[in-house]
Design an enzyme around this catalytic site. Structure first.
Site, PDB file in Angstrom:
ATOM      1  N   HIS A  61       0.813  -1.207   0.000  1.00  0.00           N
ATOM      2  CA  HIS A  61       0.000   0.000   0.000  1.00  0.00           C
ATOM      3  C   HIS A  61       0.852   1.264   0.000  1.00  0.00           C
ATOM      4  O   HIS A  61       0.614   2.210  -0.726  1.00  0.00           O
ATOM      5  CB  HIS A  61      -0.826  -0.011   1.285  1.00  0.00           C
ATOM      6  CG  HIS A  61      -2.263   0.144   1.007  1.00  0.00           C
ATOM      7  ND1 HIS A  61      -3.128  -0.923   0.976  1.00  0.00           N
ATOM      8  CD2 HIS A  61      -2.994   1.232   0.742  1.00  0.00           C
ATOM      9  CE1 HIS A  61      -4.324  -0.485   0.697  1.00  0.00           C
ATOM     10  NE2 HIS A  61      -4.276   0.808   0.552  1.00  0.00           N
ATOM     11  N   GLU A  63      -6.694 -10.095 -21.561  1.00  0.00           N
ATOM     12  CA  GLU A  63      -5.335 -10.394 -21.100  1.00  0.00           C
ATOM     13  C   GLU A  63      -4.960 -11.850 -21.331  1.00  0.00           C
ATOM     14  O   GLU A  63      -3.847 -12.261 -21.053  1.00  0.00           O
ATOM     15  CB  GLU A  63      -5.167 -10.013 -19.626  1.00  0.00           C
ATOM     16  CG  GLU A  63      -6.311 -10.443 -18.729  1.00  0.00           C
ATOM     17  CD  GLU A  63      -6.251  -9.824 -17.338  1.00  0.00           C
ATOM     18  OE1 GLU A  63      -5.194  -9.347 -16.943  1.00  0.00           O
ATOM     19  OE2 GLU A  63      -7.285  -9.843 -16.650  1.00  0.00           O
ATOM     20  N   ASP A 104      -0.384  -9.214 -18.460  1.00  0.00           N
ATOM     21  CA  ASP A 104      -0.698 -10.627 -18.588  1.00  0.00           C
ATOM     22  C   ASP A 104      -0.756 -11.081 -20.036  1.00  0.00           C
ATOM     23  O   ASP A 104      -0.308 -12.177 -20.360  1.00  0.00           O
ATOM     24  CB  ASP A 104      -2.020 -10.947 -17.873  1.00  0.00           C
ATOM     25  CG  ASP A 104      -1.810 -11.106 -16.371  1.00  0.00           C
ATOM     26  OD1 ASP A 104      -0.723 -11.580 -15.983  1.00  0.00           O
ATOM     27  OD2 ASP A 104      -2.712 -10.755 -15.586  1.00  0.00           O
ATOM     28  N   CYS A 144      -5.015  -0.784 -20.166  1.00  0.00           N
ATOM     29  CA  CYS A 144      -4.704  -0.374 -18.795  1.00  0.00           C
ATOM     30  C   CYS A 144      -3.449  -1.036 -18.237  1.00  0.00           C
ATOM     31  O   CYS A 144      -3.176  -0.959 -17.056  1.00  0.00           O
ATOM     32  CB  CYS A 144      -5.909  -0.638 -17.878  1.00  0.00           C
ATOM     33  SG  CYS A 144      -6.395  -2.362 -17.831  1.00  0.00           S
TER      34      CYS A 144
END
Lengths: 577, 87
Positions: free
Chosen positions: A189, A431, A455, A502
Site C-alpha cells: 500500500h 489479457e 498478462d 490499462c
C-alpha cells in the site's frame, strides 16, 4: 549503499528524519522523600529544554513559512510555561510523591479533557496542542523520540521501520522529499501511495533503520531502489545533476494538466488513471486525468484477516465514484491469485499459479465472495458514473457465466427494492490470448474492452513476468503481441465498442505513438505517468501515428521494429530543435 | 484588593488570541490577578485557564487583583479589555 525494492521513482538528497511510531507507556512510581527535590528539578530542566526547542522551531517556521505559522509555536511556549500545567505537575509530585512522568500525564489528561468539553470548536481543538506539548515534555523526560510526520518543518527524507498508509498520506509533499523503509514490497500500500504521490521511495530494505543515524545525509534513488548513506561530494554532484534534469521535465509537463490529450490533427484520446485506494483520487486530479480507467479492488481484500463486508465495499466504491464525478470510474472485479493473495484465501499449492485459480476463476469458485462484490458495485452504481470490468476472461462461455451472475444479482436487488443502475456498462479485460482471438465473438456481449498488457504479454510469449531468468524474453513489441492488440481494437471497433488499455505498456512513452496509431480510444495508467504520455499525444499527428503503426505491423524482423521506432523518435526530436 | 466588572464585547469572546494577550499582560505583574465568572475563579496568568473558561461575547467577568502593583495592573487590564484586545 543499501539495495531495496524500487517503489517510487525519482531522486531525493537530504537529511534524514527518523520516524518512530510509538505510544508512551508511563509507569507510576512512588518516590522517597529524598527523591522529590530531584524530580522537580528534572521537570524544570525538561521544560527549559523544550522551551529552547520551541524557540528554534518558531524561528525556523518564521523564516520558512512566515509569521502566521511561527505564532503557533509561540502559543506552544505559553502553554509550556502555563502555571496551571507547571504548578499542577509540581504540586502533584510533591504531595502525592509520584514520578514526574506520571504526574505530567495525569495533568495533561485532565486539562485536555476539560478542553474537549468546550462548546467552541476552535478552543476545543486546542486539546490537541496540549497533548502535543505533553508529548514533547515527556519525550524530553524519557529521552525517547516521538516525532510526528505532520510536524516536519524542513525538507527531510523519512526513514522508518514501516509507514502506514495514513502516515504516508499525512506526509507533506513539500517537506518529505523521499522515504526509505524496512518493510514492504513493490505492491505494498505504502509503495503504491508513494508512487502516486510522486515521492521517491525505496522499500523492503530490511534493516535500514539500524544503519542510519539521526544526523545522517542520504540519497534515495527511487528508480534503482538504492539508498546511499553519507555520500561523498562526487556522488552528490552526480545525483544532483540527475535530479535537476528530472525537475525541469516535470515542470514542463505540469503545464499540460488542464489541456486535453489531442493530437496535432485533432484526434482525441481518453486518458485516465489507475488507482488502488480512494486516497489516490486527489493525485488523479493533479495528473489531469479524465477519469479512472482501472480501479483495482483487490487491495480492499489484502493485508487483513477477514473479508470486507458488502457494506464496507459499498461505502468505498460509492466514495470513489462520487468523488470522480462527472468523470467515470471503471471498477474491476476482484483480481486475486497468483502474485496477489489475500490472507483469507486458502493456500493453494499451485505449480503454475499464473495459470491457476485467479481473478474471475477464483470468484466463480467462490460465488459468495463474487456476489457480495457485485451487490456492492451495483448498489454503488447509482452514485456516479460507474462501469464494471471483468479480469481474466478467457472466452465467451466464461463471459456468459459472469453476466449471468450480474443478472441474478440485479434481479435479487430489484426484488429487495434496492436501487441500482440497470444499464451499467460492462467490459472485459483482454489479457488471455484466447480472449483476444475471440474478441469479435465477445464484442457483441460487452460495451467495451480494456487490454491488460502485463498478462497478455506473459501468456502470449509464455514468459513468467516475475521470473528473472526469462525477463529478457518479455517483449511488449513482439509481433504476436502487436497483432493481438490490433485484432482486439479492430474487432471492438467493428462492433461499435470502444477499446482501451490499462497495462504498463500504456504508461511507457516509447509505445504511445504506435498504440495511438493502432487505434486505441483510451489509455489508463498510474496518474504520475499521465503528463508524460499526454505530452507525446499532443506532439504527434494521428495520421503519422497510423503510418508508423502500419509500417510496424508489416515488419517481420524484431530488430526492424525497434529501428522504426527509434528513427521515428529521432525525427520527432529533430523537429523539436 | 481591587475588583472591577467588565462586559466582553469581542465577537468571538475571549478566544485564543485575546487569552494569550491577557495572560501575557497579567504575567508582567507581581500581584495575583484572577478572573471570576459565574462563581468560577481562574488565574489570569494562565492561558489554559482563560481558554477553558470559554468566555463568550456579551458575558460579564470580574477582574480581581491583589498585590503591590495592583493599581497599575488594573489600569492596563482595563485598557486591554476595553480596546477589545485590539481586534
Amino acid at each position: 549503499m543499501i539495495k531495496g525494492v524500487a517503489a517510487s521513482s525519482g531522486i531525493a538528497i537530504g537529511k534524514v528524519f527518523m520516524f518512530e511510531e510509538e505510544e508512551f507507556i508511563v509507569e507510576k512510581r512512588t518516590l522517597t522523600d529524598y527523591e522529590i527535590k530531584g524530580e522537580v528539578m528534572r521537570f524544570r530542566k525538561a521544560i527549559a529544554t523544550v522551551r529552547e526547542e520551541l524557540k528554534k522551531t518558531s524561528k525556523s517556521a518564521f523564516e520558512k513559512l512566515g509569521k502566521k505559522h511561527s505564532r503557533l509555536f509561540d502559543a506552544y511556549s505559553m502553554i509550556l510555561d502555563d502555571p496551571m500545567l507547571k504548578n499542577g505537575v509540581i504540586k502533584m509530585v510533591v504531595k502525592e510523591k509520584v514520578n514526574v512522568e506520571h504526574a505530567l500525564q495525569f495533568v495533561i489528561n485532565e486539562i485536555s479533557q476539560s478542553f474537549m468539553e468546550i462548546k467552541d470548536e476552535y478552543l476545543r481543538e486546542r486539546s490537541k496542542d496540549i497533548i502535543d506539548i505533553g508529548k514533547k515534555i515527556l519525550k524530553n523526560l524519557t529521552g525517547t523520540k516521538i516525532n510526528g510526520l505532520k510536524d516536519i518543518l524542513s525538507e527531510v527524507i523519512v526513514i522508518a521501520h514501516n509507514l502506514s498508509p495514513s502516515d504516508t498520506i499525512a506526509m507533506r509533499k513539500d517537506k518529505v522529499i523521499g522515504f526509505a523503509i524496512d518493510m514492504g514490497g513493490k505492491t505494498s500500500h505504502t509503495a503504491i501511495l508513494a508512487h502516486s504521490l510522486g515521492i521517491p521511495a525505496v522499500v523492503g530494505l530490511k534493516n535500514i533503520t539500524r544503519h542510519i543515524k539521526p544526523d545522517d545525509m542520504v540519497i534515495i534513488d527511487g528508480s534503482q531502489g538504492i539508498v546511499v548513506i553519507n555520500p561523498d561530494e562526487i556522488t552528490i554532484g552526480n545525483y544532483e545533476r540527475e535530479k535537476k534534469k528530472e525537475q525541469e521535465v516535470a515542470k514542463e509537463l505540469g503545464k499540460l494538466r488542464d489541456l486535453s490529450a489531442v493530437t496535432t490533427d485533432g484526434h482525441t484520446i481518453e486518458l485516465s488513471a489507475n488507482i488502488e485506494v480512494p486516497e489516490e483520487i486527489p493525485i488523479v486530479f493533479e495528473g489531469g486525468s479524465a477519469g479512472i480507467g482501472l480501479y483495482r479492488t483487490e487491495y480492499l481484500y489484502m493485508n487483513r484477516d477477514d473479508l470486507p463486508s458488502e457494506e464496507e465495499q459499498y461505502k468505498q466504491y460509492s466514495e470513489v465514484s462520487k468523488s470522480i464525478l462527472p468523470n467515470s470510474v471503471i471498477i474491476r472485479t476482484l483480481d486475486l491469485g497468483a502474485d496477489r493473495m489475500s490472507k483469507t484465501m486458502e493456500a493453494l499449492a499451485e505449480r503454475n499459479p499464473f495459470m491457476g485459480l485467479r481473478a474471475v476463476r477464483y470468484c466463480l469458485k467462490h460465488p459468495e465472495i463474487f456476489r457480495s462484490q457485485l451487490r456492492a458495485i451495483l448498489r454503488a452504481s447509482v452514485h456516479g458514473n460507474m462501469k464494471v470490468l471483468f479480469p481474466m476472461i478467457s472466452g465467451l462461455d466464461e463471459l456468459k457465466i459472469v453476466k449471468q451472475f450480474m443478472d441474478d444479482t440485479q434481479y435479487q436487488l430489484s426484488k429487495e427494492g434496492i436501487p441500482f443502475k440497470e444499464d451499467i456498462e460492462i467490459g472485459v479485460m483482454i489479457e488471455v490470448p484466447s480472449a483476444a482471438l475471440t474478441a469479435d465473438i465477445m464484442s457483441k456481449e460487452v460495451d467495451f474492452f480494456s487490454i491488460g498488457t502485463n498478462d497478455l504479454i506473459q501468456y502470449s510469449l509464455a514468459v513468467d513476468r516475475v521470473n528473472e531468468n526469462v525477463a529478457d524474453l518479455y517483449n511488449p513489441l513482439h509481433i504476436s503481441v502487436l497483432r493481438l492488440i490490433k485484432m482486439v481494437i479492430e474487432k471492438g471497433h467493428m462492433a461499435g465498442k470502444w477499446v482501451g488499455m490499462c497495462g504498463e505498456m500504456a504508461a511507457d512513452p516509447a509505445f504511445t505513438k504506435i498504440l495511438i496509431g493502432m487505434g486505441l480510444d483510451e489509455l489508463s495508467m498510474s496518474a504520475i505517468s499521465l503528463p508524460k504520455i499526454k505530452n507525446i499525444i499532443r506532439s504527434i499527428s494521428f495520421s503519422s501515428a497510423r503510418e508508423l503503426a502500419d509500417e510496424v505491423m508489416a515488419a517481420e524482423d524484431q530488430g526492424d521494429i525497434l529501428r522504426m521506432l527509434r528513427r521515428d523518435e529521432l525525427s520527432r526530436e529533430n523537429r523539436k530543435k | 484588593m481591587i475588583k472591577k466588572t467588565f462586559s466582553i464585547k469581542n465577537k468571538l469572546g475571549i478566544h485564543a488570541r485575546p487569552a494569550a494577550l491577557l495572560a501575557q499582560k497579567a504575567s508582567k505583574y507581581d500581584s495575583s490577578i484572577s478572573i471570576v465568572k459565574d462563581g468560577q475563579k481562574i488565574d489570569c496568568k494562565s492561558i489554559l485557564g482563560i481558554m477553558m473558561m470559554a468566555v463568550e461575547c456579551g458575558a460579564d467577568i470580574d477582574i480581581v487583583i491583589e498585590g503591590s502593583d495592583e493599581k497599575d495592573a488594573m489600569v492596563n487590564m482595563e485598557k486591554l479589555i476595553n480596546e477589545r484586545f485590539y481586534e
